[in-house]
Design a protein around this motif. Structure first.
Motif, mmCIF file in Angstrom:
data_model
loop_
_atom_site.group_PDB
_atom_site.id
_atom_site.type_symbol
_atom_site.label_atom_id
_atom_site.label_comp_id
_atom_site.label_asym_id
_atom_site.label_seq_id
_atom_site.Cartn_x
_atom_site.Cartn_y
_atom_site.Cartn_z
ATOM 1 N N GLN A 18 91.466 115.578 38.203
ATOM 2 C CA GLN A 18 90.911 114.466 37.424
ATOM 3 C C GLN A 18 91.519 114.347 36.042
ATOM 4 O OE1 GLN A 18 88.978 112.189 38.876
ATOM 5 N NE2 GLN A 18 89.214 113.412 40.731
ATOM 6 N N ARG A 19 92.830 114.397 35.985
ATOM 7 C CA ARG A 19 93.523 114.197 34.715
ATOM 8 C C ARG A 19 93.443 112.715 34.356
ATOM 9 N NH1 ARG A 19 98.685 112.477 33.457
ATOM 10 N NH2 ARG A 19 99.684 113.397 31.614
ATOM 11 N N THR A 20 92.858 112.398 33.205
ATOM 12 C CA THR A 20 92.683 111.012 32.784
ATOM 13 C C THR A 20 93.294 110.792 31.409
ATOM 14 O OG1 THR A 20 90.590 110.904 33.986
ATOM 15 C CG2 THR A 20 91.011 109.176 32.368
ATOM 16 N N PRO A 21 94.229 109.859 31.266
ATOM 17 C CA PRO A 21 94.768 109.585 29.941
ATOM 18 C C PRO A 21 93.663 109.098 29.003
ATOM 19 C CG PRO A 21 96.076 108.518 31.656
ATOM 20 C CD PRO A 21 94.828 109.026 32.310
ATOM 21 N N LYS A 22 93.673 109.588 27.776
ATOM 22 C CA LYS A 22 92.667 109.179 26.800
ATOM 23 C C LYS A 22 93.217 108.164 25.817
ATOM 24 C CE LYS A 22 89.941 113.424 27.013
ATOM 25 N NZ LYS A 22 89.341 114.529 26.239
ATOM 26 N N GLN A 23 94.518 107.997 25.803
ATOM 27 C CA GLN A 23 95.112 107.072 24.847
ATOM 28 C C GLN A 23 96.482 106.639 25.338
ATOM 29 O OE1 GLN A 23 95.904 109.044 21.169
ATOM 30 N NE2 GLN A 23 97.149 110.634 22.098
ATOM 31 N N ILE A 24 96.890 105.496 24.866
ATOM 32 C CA ILE A 24 98.251 105.004 25.074
ATOM 33 C C ILE A 24 98.737 104.547 23.712
ATOM 34 C CG2 ILE A 24 99.653 103.190 26.123
ATOM 35 C CD1 ILE A 24 97.704 103.209 28.465
ATOM 36 N N SER A 25 99.862 105.055 23.292
ATOM 37 C CA SER A 25 100.356 104.675 21.964
ATOM 38 C C SER A 25 101.874 104.642 21.940
ATOM 39 C CB SER A 25 99.837 105.642 20.894
ATOM 40 O OG SER A 25 100.268 106.959 21.137
ATOM 41 N N ASN A 26 102.384 103.829 21.055
ATOM 42 C CA ASN A 26 103.811 103.723 20.818
ATOM 43 C C ASN A 26 104.053 103.660 19.322
ATOM 44 O OD1 ASN A 26 105.999 103.113 23.074
ATOM 45 N ND2 ASN A 26 104.020 102.412 23.839
ATOM 46 N N GLU A 27 105.085 104.309 18.863
ATOM 47 C CA GLU A 27 105.442 104.191 17.459
ATOM 48 C C GLU A 27 106.959 104.189 17.324
ATOM 49 O OE1 GLU A 27 105.120 108.719 15.750
ATOM 50 O OE2 GLU A 27 103.257 107.604 15.994
ATOM 51 N N THR A 28 107.417 103.681 16.208
ATOM 52 C CA THR A 28 108.845 103.613 15.957
ATOM 53 C C THR A 28 109.131 103.888 14.489
ATOM 54 O OG1 THR A 28 110.829 102.245 16.241
ATOM 55 C CG2 THR A 28 108.855 101.116 15.487
ATOM 56 N N THR A 29 110.207 104.586 14.242
ATOM 57 C CA THR A 29 110.684 104.810 12.877
ATOM 58 C C THR A 29 111.818 103.824 12.612
ATOM 59 O OG1 THR A 29 110.104 107.152 12.968
ATOM 60 C CG2 THR A 29 111.668 106.484 11.279
ATOM 61 N N PHE A 30 111.719 103.087 11.531
ATOM 62 C CA PHE A 30 112.702 102.044 11.247
ATOM 63 C C PHE A 30 114.001 102.644 10.720
ATOM 64 C CE2 PHE A 30 108.462 100.201 9.979
ATOM 65 C CZ PHE A 30 108.246 99.562 11.194
ATOM 66 N N PRO A 31 115.130 102.011 11.015
ATOM 67 C CA PRO A 31 116.411 102.489 10.458
ATOM 68 C C PRO A 31 116.417 102.483 8.934
ATOM 69 C CG PRO A 31 116.784 100.907 12.222
ATOM 70 C CD PRO A 31 115.318 100.876 11.924
ATOM 71 N N ALA A 32 115.702 101.511 8.344
ATOM 72 C CA ALA A 32 115.570 101.433 6.884
ATOM 73 C C ALA A 32 114.122 101.072 6.568
ATOM 74 C CB ALA A 32 116.519 100.377 6.314
ATOM 75 N N ASP A 33 113.618 101.579 5.439
ATOM 76 C CA ASP A 33 112.237 101.304 5.050
ATOM 77 C C ASP A 33 112.025 99.809 4.855
ATOM 78 O OD1 ASP A 33 111.899 104.021 5.096
ATOM 79 O OD2 ASP A 33 112.091 104.272 2.924
ATOM 80 N N LEU A 34 110.841 99.316 5.270
ATOM 81 C CA LEU A 34 110.561 97.885 5.246
ATOM 82 C C LEU A 34 109.350 97.579 4.375
ATOM 83 C CD1 LEU A 34 110.881 97.102 9.072
ATOM 84 C CD2 LEU A 34 112.631 96.811 7.302
ATOM 85 N N GLN A 35 109.330 96.365 3.848
ATOM 86 C CA GLN A 35 108.172 95.886 3.122
ATOM 87 C C GLN A 35 107.100 95.445 4.120
ATOM 88 O OE1 GLN A 35 109.243 92.841 0.326
ATOM 89 N NE2 GLN A 35 110.803 94.092 -0.699
ATOM 90 N N LEU A 36 105.880 95.304 3.630
ATOM 91 C CA LEU A 36 104.761 94.972 4.500
ATOM 92 C C LEU A 36 104.999 93.661 5.246
ATOM 93 C CD1 LEU A 36 101.994 96.312 5.113
ATOM 94 C CD2 LEU A 36 100.975 94.720 3.466
ATOM 95 N N ASP A 37 105.550 92.680 4.552
ATOM 96 C CA ASP A 37 105.739 91.370 5.186
ATOM 97 C C ASP A 37 106.944 91.332 6.128
ATOM 98 O OD1 ASP A 37 107.819 91.417 3.380
ATOM 99 O OD2 ASP A 37 107.152 89.690 2.209
ATOM 100 N N GLU A 38 107.627 92.440 6.293
ATOM 101 C CA GLU A 38 108.761 92.503 7.222
ATOM 102 C C GLU A 38 108.407 93.197 8.543
ATOM 103 O OE1 GLU A 38 112.631 92.841 4.314
ATOM 104 O OE2 GLU A 38 111.361 94.648 4.479
#
Length: 366
Positions: A236-256
């Protein structure tokens, strides 16, 4: 010595559709909603000849095969068939670890029918699945989970492959390192930079060197190269979360950030579709500033999202709750889906990003 099976249904969702509608048999079937942001849930083997595969954008699949028949997914029906298959597994052992609706590990070392041969059990299970559901499954038989999973993919579709303990080292030696669990594109590239293309090359590197280069993961790589996997079959292995993240090649402003959040939402939704975890009501936005300060904002929806667009809408709403600060840029963004609820409304809760990183590993409908 354990006896482990990995049973993997063949093109599960598409096969169910072809079974239930004779007009679809022999035709390239794509299980997906149509739309600019929809992704492929499954493709029949006829469709795969055109290069179509799970998690591919549906519009691209349509371009690859204009004659493909698109069928919207019916997860309630797939869950019911999966329940039938699970009952077949449980006739042989209670040690069944489901990975998704269409695949599971079974520990048959000590089984209910007292059958000594794991291969015989795999054959009985595959025959019962065919007779009782009209579907086919492939099986891998080995002494641990890691080897059994690789083996199940060896003779697809409708096949079986056995890796005996005496054959494990030779079986692994010629495999590309990318076949090892946990070795994604980034790790594969790093290994290639060291001249490590196949598992046999990995064995030639002293474990101390691997640990210096990759930390604890280096030891794990060494163990996998030697066919060592002590992880037990956990029922009964059940995933508790699904997530994705990424690190940008260059730091970005909030509106980008918005275009990147769209892509992350699509990837998160694709992972939810692959794992049939479509009842997550909580969406979390994670950000990391250029000076490594973590921020997170969450929202729990009354109705679970039905598409990547729904996730995007919630995430953009969360983005408005991040106050813009002069000089602050962001080096990483992540989106998570949690707060899963069963069809009977039983809640399955989990903390997003608990492991720190992408936790969307799961089954692709093969």
């Amino acid at each position: 010595m354990r006896k482990v099976l990995h049973i993997d249904m063949d093109a599960f969702y598409a096969s169910v559709e072809q079974r239930d509608d004779p007009a679809l048999r022999g035709r390239p079937v794509v299980v997906a909603w149509k739309g600019p942001r929809s992704v492929v849930c499954a493709a029949s083997y006829e469709a795969r000849r055109f290069g179509i595969h799970s998690a591919m954008p549906a519009m691209r699949a349509e371009r690859l095969c204009p004659s493909a028949v698109f069928v919207p997914p019916d997860f309630a029906r797939y869950k019911e068939v999966s329940r039938q298959i699970r009952e077949i597994f449980l006739r042989h052992t209670d040690l069944v670890e489901p990975l998704s609706l269409d695949e599971a590990y079974l520990d048959v070392t000590s089984n209910k029918l007292g059958i000594a041969s794991a291969t015989e059990i795999a054959d009985l299970i595959r025959r019962a699945i065919r007779d009782e559901t009209g579907l086919t499954a492939s099986a891998g038989v080995a002494s641990n989970k890691f080897l059994a999973k690789i083996a199940s993919d060896w003779n697809k579709p409708d096949g079986i492959y056995v890796v005996k303990p005496t054959q494990a080292m030779a079986f692994l030696a010629v495999l590309p390192v990318g076949r090892l669990p946990g070795v994604g594109k980034v790790m594969q590239s790093r290994l290639h930079d060291l001249g490590i293309q196949r598992v046999e090359h990995l064995r030639s590197i002293p474990v101390t060197v691997l640990e210096q280069r990759f930390g604890r993961w280096g030891l794990r790589l060494h163990q996998l190269s030697m066919g060592i996997d002590e992880s037990p079959v956990r029922p009964q292995r059940t995933p508790k979360q699904i997530s994705n993240e990424t690190t940008f090649p260059a730091d970005l402003q909030l509106d980008e950030l918005e275009p990147h959040l769209h892509r992350l939402a699509e990837r998160t939704w694709a992972a939810a579709v692959r794992q049939s975890m479509l009842t997550g009501h909580t969406i979390t936005l994670k950000l990391k500033t250029h000076d490594f300060v973590n921020l997170s904002r969450s929202i729990t929806l009354t109705t679970a999202p039905h598409s990547a667009e729904d996730i995007v809408g919630a995430v953009l709403q969360l983005l408005t709750r991040v106050a813009p600060v002069a000089g602050i840029r962001y080096r990483l963004a992540g989106i998570g889906l949690s707060g899963f609820r069963s069809l009977q409304n039983g809640a399955i809760q989990g903390d997003l990003f608990a492991a720190g990183g992408n936790s969307n590993a799961g089954s692709v409908d093969r």
